[in-house]
Design an enzyme around this catalytic site. Structure first.
Site, short mmCIF file in Angstrom:
data_model
loop_
_atom_site.label_atom_id
_atom_site.label_comp_id
_atom_site.label_asym_id
_atom_site.label_seq_id
_atom_site.Cartn_x
_atom_site.Cartn_y
_atom_site.Cartn_z
N LYS A 66 -48.89 87.13 43.71
CA LYS A 66 -48.12 87.26 45.08
C LYS A 66 -48.16 85.93 45.84
CE LYS A 66 -50.76 91.60 45.35
NZ LYS A 66 -50.93 92.97 45.99
N HIS B 15 -41.76 95.89 42.69
CA HIS B 15 -43.28 96.00 43.28
C HIS B 15 -43.31 96.74 44.53
CE1 HIS B 15 -47.08 95.05 44.85
NE2 HIS B 15 -47.40 94.46 43.60
N GLU C 164 -48.25 101.82 39.62
CA GLU C 164 -49.22 101.41 40.71
C GLU C 164 -49.12 102.26 41.74
OE1 GLU C 164 -49.68 96.78 40.01
OE2 GLU C 164 -48.08 97.02 41.33
N GLY D 112 -54.61 96.43 46.38
CA GLY D 112 -55.05 95.71 47.39
C GLY D 112 -56.11 96.42 48.50
N SER E 167 -56.18 97.79 42.24
CA SER E 167 -57.41 97.53 42.38
C SER E 167 -58.34 97.47 41.00
CB SER E 167 -58.22 98.42 43.19
OG SER E 167 -57.63 98.22 44.83
#
Ligand code: PEP
Length: 250
Positions: free
Chosen positions: A11, A95, A167, A173, A212
């Site tokens: 990122k 993303h 995802e 996160g 995660s």
């Protein structure tokens, strides 16, 4: 048997000195097992650094997004050819942060996917539902719509060298990981949907899980039948954690 892939998504983190140490640690340790592939997707300004430190190593590198255009008056944008100039093998496309913060919709994502494939990159196409969507029981519809937009634009042939990353947005996160069973269900759904267009390609397709992933949960996730590795955010910034996740992939 599909080969596993663990890709880091840095990122907007890093800096020259910190990256140097991180990349050096990865180079020293990665690839020793040899049973899986490993890559890092870095911010654009550090592609030259990644190329310099990772060339002739077992670790590939890539970008985190790209322009859907090949060239032109698109201030601030970066094309597939520019990523290839810096030795990128991969580029993350769609993303959830690009979708939610930068207005990328299924059509934009599809156009970027096509640009990546035409430019000779391997797109890592991210798909995933929000918490509300999961709670409304529309996860499969959301994933199907995200996937179908790309299939329509790129054709199944566009997926020959592509990677998909499931995802779930609620797991990115947040420290909240999908259970291996929750992830497996969606991975199997994606593979089945791809098999509707090309069964052999669907069998070969690498489908990564992201959200995660940590050294503590990686092995169990990667042990599921349709999970072929991971897309790793936070833990990819800590060399020992990222390396432990790569080892968990075999
Ligand atoms: C990501 O950024 O794609 C991601 C999965 O992040 P994290 O591992 O930090 O949840």
């Amino acid at each position: 048997m599909r080969r596993k892939l663990v890709a880091g998504n840095w990122k907007m983190h890093g800096g020259l000195a910190r990256n140097r140490d991180l990349l050096q640690s990865l180079v020293q340790e990665a690839g020793k097992g040899g049973g899986s592939d490993c890559a890092v997707c870095v911010p654009f300004p550090y592609l030259a650094q990644a190329q310099e430190q990772l060339k002739d190593t077992a670790i590939a590198w890539g970008g985190q997004t790209l322009s859907e255009h090949a060239q032109g008056a698109y201030t601030g944008e970066v094309s597939a050819a520019m990523l290839v100039d810096f030795g990128c093998r991969y580029v993350i496309v769609g993303h959830s942060e690009r979708r939610s913060l930068y207005g990328e919709n299924n059509e934009t994502v599809a156009a970027k996917f096509v640009a990546a494939v035409q430019g000779g990159l391997q797109p890592i196409l991210c798909l995933g539902e929000t918490l509300d969507q999961r709670e409304d029981n529309v996860t499969e519809q959301v994933i199907a719509a995200q996937l179908d937009a790309v299939l329509q634009a790129a054709d199944i042939s566009g997926f020959a060298n592509a990677v998909i990353a499931y995802e779930p947005v609620w797991a990115i996160g947040t420290g909240r990981t999908a259970t291996p069973q929750q992830a497996q269900e969606v991975h199997a759904f994606i593979r089945q949907r791809m098999a509707g267009s090309d069964a052999a390609l669907a069998q070969r397709l690498q489908i990564l899980y992201g959200g995660s992933v940590k050294p503590q949960n990686a092995a169990e996730l990667f042990g599921m039948a349709d999970i072929d590795g991971g897309l790793i955010g936070g833990a990819s910034l800590v060399a020992q954690d990222f390396l432990a996740i790569c080892r968990a992939a075999g």
